[in-house]
Design a protein around this motif. Structure first.
Motif, PDB file in Angstrom:
ATOM      1  N   GLY A 173      -7.305   2.123   8.236  1.00 31.90           N
ATOM      2  CA  GLY A 173      -8.040   3.141   7.496  1.00 31.90           C
ATOM      3  C   GLY A 173      -9.180   3.703   8.324  1.00 31.90           C
ATOM      4  O   GLY A 173      -9.659   3.065   9.272  1.00 31.90           O
ATOM      5  N   THR A 174      -9.602   4.902   7.975  1.00 29.93           N
ATOM      6  CA  THR A 174     -10.742   5.541   8.627  1.00 29.93           C
ATOM      7  C   THR A 174     -11.961   5.425   7.718  1.00 29.93           C
ATOM      8  O   THR A 174     -11.903   4.830   6.646  1.00 29.93           O
ATOM      9  CB  THR A 174     -10.422   7.015   8.913  1.00 29.93           C
TER      10      THR A 174
ATOM     11  N   ARG B   1       0.833  -1.202   0.000  1.00 36.20           N
ATOM     12  CA  ARG B   1       0.000   0.000   0.000  1.00 36.20           C
ATOM     13  C   ARG B   1       0.868   1.253   0.000  1.00 36.20           C
ATOM     14  O   ARG B   1       1.827   1.378   0.758  1.00 36.20           O
ATOM     15  CB  ARG B   1      -0.889  -0.018   1.248  1.00 36.20           C
ATOM     16  N   THR B   2       0.497   2.215  -0.841  1.00 34.71           N
ATOM     17  CA  THR B   2       1.227   3.477  -0.924  1.00 34.71           C
ATOM     18  C   THR B   2       0.308   4.685  -0.758  1.00 34.71           C
ATOM     19  O   THR B   2       0.806   5.811  -0.646  1.00 34.71           O
ATOM     20  CB  THR B   2       1.943   3.590  -2.280  1.00 34.71           C
ATOM     21  N   ARG B   3      -1.012   4.477  -0.729  1.00 38.51           N
ATOM     22  CA  ARG B   3      -1.953   5.588  -0.653  1.00 38.51           C
ATOM     23  C   ARG B   3      -2.958   5.373   0.464  1.00 38.51           C
ATOM     24  O   ARG B   3      -3.159   4.247   0.925  1.00 38.51           O
ATOM     25  CB  ARG B   3      -2.688   5.752  -1.998  1.00 38.51           C
ATOM     26  N   ARG B   4      -3.595   6.475   0.864  1.00 38.68           N
ATOM     27  CA  ARG B   4      -4.549   6.380   1.971  1.00 38.68           C
ATOM     28  C   ARG B   4      -5.788   5.597   1.561  1.00 38.68           C
ATOM     29  O   ARG B   4      -6.276   4.758   2.311  1.00 38.68           O
ATOM     30  CB  ARG B   4      -4.951   7.789   2.432  1.00 38.68           C
ATOM     31  N   LYS B   5      -6.305   5.842   0.357  1.00 38.54           N
ATOM     32  CA  LYS B   5      -7.517   5.161  -0.090  1.00 38.54           C
ATOM     33  C   LYS B   5      -7.156   3.857  -0.802  1.00 38.54           C
ATOM     34  O   LYS B   5      -6.202   3.818  -1.579  1.00 38.54           O
ATOM     35  CB  LYS B   5      -8.331   6.070  -1.016  1.00 38.54           C
TER      36      LYS B   5
ATOM     37  N   ASP C 157     -12.134   5.211   3.646  1.00 40.10           N
ATOM     38  CA  ASP C 157     -10.841   4.901   3.015  1.00 40.10           C
ATOM     39  C   ASP C 157     -10.877   3.594   2.220  1.00 40.10           C
ATOM     40  O   ASP C 157     -10.095   3.426   1.278  1.00 40.10           O
ATOM     41  CB  ASP C 157      -9.741   4.788   4.080  1.00 40.10           C
TER      42      ASP C 157
ATOM     43  N   GLU D 214      -6.875   7.952  -7.387  1.00 37.49           N
ATOM     44  CA  GLU D 214      -6.099   8.229  -6.177  1.00 37.49           C
ATOM     45  C   GLU D 214      -6.038   7.016  -5.248  1.00 37.49           C
ATOM     46  O   GLU D 214      -5.574   7.139  -4.115  1.00 37.49           O
ATOM     47  CB  GLU D 214      -6.722   9.414  -5.423  1.00 37.49           C
ATOM     48  N   HIS D 215      -6.483   5.856  -5.707  1.00 41.05           N
ATOM     49  CA  HIS D 215      -6.521   4.659  -4.870  1.00 41.05           C
ATOM     50  C   HIS D 215      -5.361   3.707  -5.190  1.00 41.05           C
ATOM     51  O   HIS D 215      -4.873   3.657  -6.316  1.00 41.05           O
ATOM     52  CB  HIS D 215      -7.829   3.881  -5.103  1.00 41.05           C
ATOM     53  N   ASP D 216      -4.940   2.974  -4.175  1.00 43.31           N
ATOM     54  CA  ASP D 216      -4.231   1.725  -4.406  1.00 43.31           C
ATOM     55  C   ASP D 216      -5.291   0.664  -4.662  1.00 43.31           C
ATOM     56  O   ASP D 216      -6.336   0.652  -3.991  1.00 43.31           O
ATOM     57  CB  ASP D 216      -3.414   1.323  -3.177  1.00 43.31           C
TER      58      ASP D 216
END
Length: 484
Positions: free
Chosen positions: A386-387, A360-364, A390, A448-450
């Motif tokens: 994640g929150t 994983r490299t992204r928040r989403k 996410d 913007e997702h992984d």
């Protein structure tokens, strides 16, 4: 000790300070309360993160080894414009590279944890298959060049040359090894692979070890390796290292894990049409260090299954002394697994696979599953940090009846405030739920997702193509095919 008692204790330890305070402040003066010393908390040991060799590092290492082998050939080559010398020089280079290629193939399949966890077992299997084709090509080139070189030098025809060369034991060994490699390669061709049993295919693949040994004998007798003491020792050391890795990770470690964890089946229950879960218990399962998204190779010690190692993903995180896998009955062996009785001993090797949180490299994060490929993604859906908002899970299936673990998925989605969408319908329908625009409509800010993808090969390839067309960078798509 209370604060007041601590103050009195400190006052009694310093009589001069006590007298000074009484003289300055008056007879009732006392030392101010001394705050208690903070209790030092014991350090809680955290297991070190597992070592992972990235695909780029592995590729660089393989290329560097190939350059080193080519350099070994170059420093020993004697420039000449004679035709027989040119044939011989080409034969030496292709022979050395073929021997190195065999070692690379064995290294890739040695099940070394750092390589498995960093690269991924499915990617390693594909590289192993591609490497096998290159090795066979190099062996064929080495054979043709050697025969042509000898025939040109001796002035004989090709048939007589072959007969003469087979009179040398080391060359006869190399020919036998090449024949074994050809048999292994033929058994791996798709048209043949579908017609032979898994046990037959594995037995034929064991011949690769014998082929490597025969090739090693041939190389030690050849001029490129056998002519120098240092070169001979270095080549032998390289073979010894690969042999030790194979024995250690494919024999010693599995036996140690079996003795240490003592796994047994405790329950088998259905999850849907042709799909069932197997729950196992063992000892010290945290020592496996199995991460959500990974799989193990399972050997169930009962009739018809004990001789077969089956790769199944964990369908839930390891909890205490319990493991769970979820299996779809697709063939003879998986149908037998469904009939396993509680109490059956299990040998588990692993974990393997790189479809884990470390990618994983992204928040989403978007999890995209197809069919029984939901099993590793279900474990990730529960455990990925994640929150609210996410995490998103898209689950592709032909009908609602084919959804697996849907109750658990819905409970996880509610508790984590994550998005869950079922993409139902036949694969040949006019509307494709995995089309780029459909994915963008379902997942806001998709680019913007992984994205983690797991499913049948066709679905995985189609989803990967659609994601790239929808704007997701290819480096942020992490796919694993569960049928490799």
């Amino acid at each position: 000790m209370t604060t007041e008692a601590a103050s009195a204790s400190e006052l009694s330890r310093y009589p001069a300070l006590n007298a000074y305070l009484r003289h300055v402040e008056g007879p009732g003066a006392e030392l101010p309360p001394i705050p208690p010393r903070p209790t030092r908390q014991p350090r809680i040991g955290r297991p070190a993160a597992p070592l992972r060799i990235s695909p780029r590092a592995l590729r660089a290492g393989i290329v560097a080894g190939g350059i080193g082998v080519s350099a070994l050939w170059a420093v020993q080559a004697e420039p000449s414009a004679r035709l027989d010398a040119l044939f011989a020089t080409g034969a030496h280079l292709t022979g050395l590279l073929a021997g190195y290629g065999i070692l690379v193939m064995l290294f890739l399949m040695a099940r070394i944890p750092a390589v498995e966890h960093g690269v991924g077992a499915d990617r390693l299997a594909r590289r192993h298959a591609a490497g096998g084709r290159h090795v066979l090509g190099l062996c064929a080139a080495h054979l043709v060049l050697a025969v042509c070189g000898y025939a040109t030098h001796a002035g004989t025809d090709l048939v007589s040359t072959v007969v003469d060369l087979l009179g040398y034991p080391a060359i006869a060994a190399a020919c036998a090894g090449t024949g074994l490699l050809v048999a292994v390669g033929v058994s791996s061709a798709r048209a043949v692979r579908r017609r032979v049993s898994h046990e037959t295919w594995r037995a034929l693949h064991l011949l690769t070890y014998l082929a490597a040994a025969l090739g090693f004998v041939h190389q030690l007798a050849g001029p490129d390796v056998g002519s120098g003491v240092v070169t001979r020792w270095l080549w032998a050391l390289l073979h010894a290292v690969v042999a030790v890795l194979l024995v250690w990770y494919r024999l010693v470690v599995p036996v140690h894990q079996a003795l240490r964890h003592s796994l047994r089946v405790v329950a088998v229950h259905g999850e849907g049409p042709g799909v069932f879960s197997v729950v196992m218990q063992g000892i010290g399962l945290d020592g496996l260090r199995a991460e959500p998204g990974q799989f193990l190779r399972w050997r169930f010690l009962r009739g018809g299954l004990w001789h077969t190692s089956l790769p199944f993903s964990l369908s839930a995180p390891v909890r205490g002394d319990e493991l769970r896998i979820t299996v779809k009955a697709l063939g003879r062996h998986t149908r037998r697994v469904r009939r396993i009785a509680p109490g059956t001993r299990v040998l588990a090797t692993g974990p393997f696979g790189a479809l884990t949180a470390h990618r994983r490299t992204r928040r989403k994060v978007l999890l995209l599953a197809g069919g029984v490929g939901i099993t590793p993604l279900r474990a990730l859906f529960e455990t990925l940090p994640g929150t609210a908002g996410d995490l998103t899970l898209l689950y592709r299936a032909s009908t609602a009846e084919q959804l697996v673990l849907s109750g658990e998925l819905e409970a996880i989605a509610r508790s984590r405030q994550a998005a869950l969408h079922y993409l139902l319908g036949p694969s040949d329908a006019s509307f494709d739920p995995l089309a780029p625009q459909a994915l963008r409509n379902l997942v806001p800010e998709l680019a913007e997702h992984d994205v983690y993808v797991c499913g049948p090969p066709g679905m995985t390839a189609a989803a990967t193509t659609a994601l790239v067309r929808a704007g997701v960078p290819e480096g942020h798509i992490h796919a694993e095919c569960f049928t490799f």
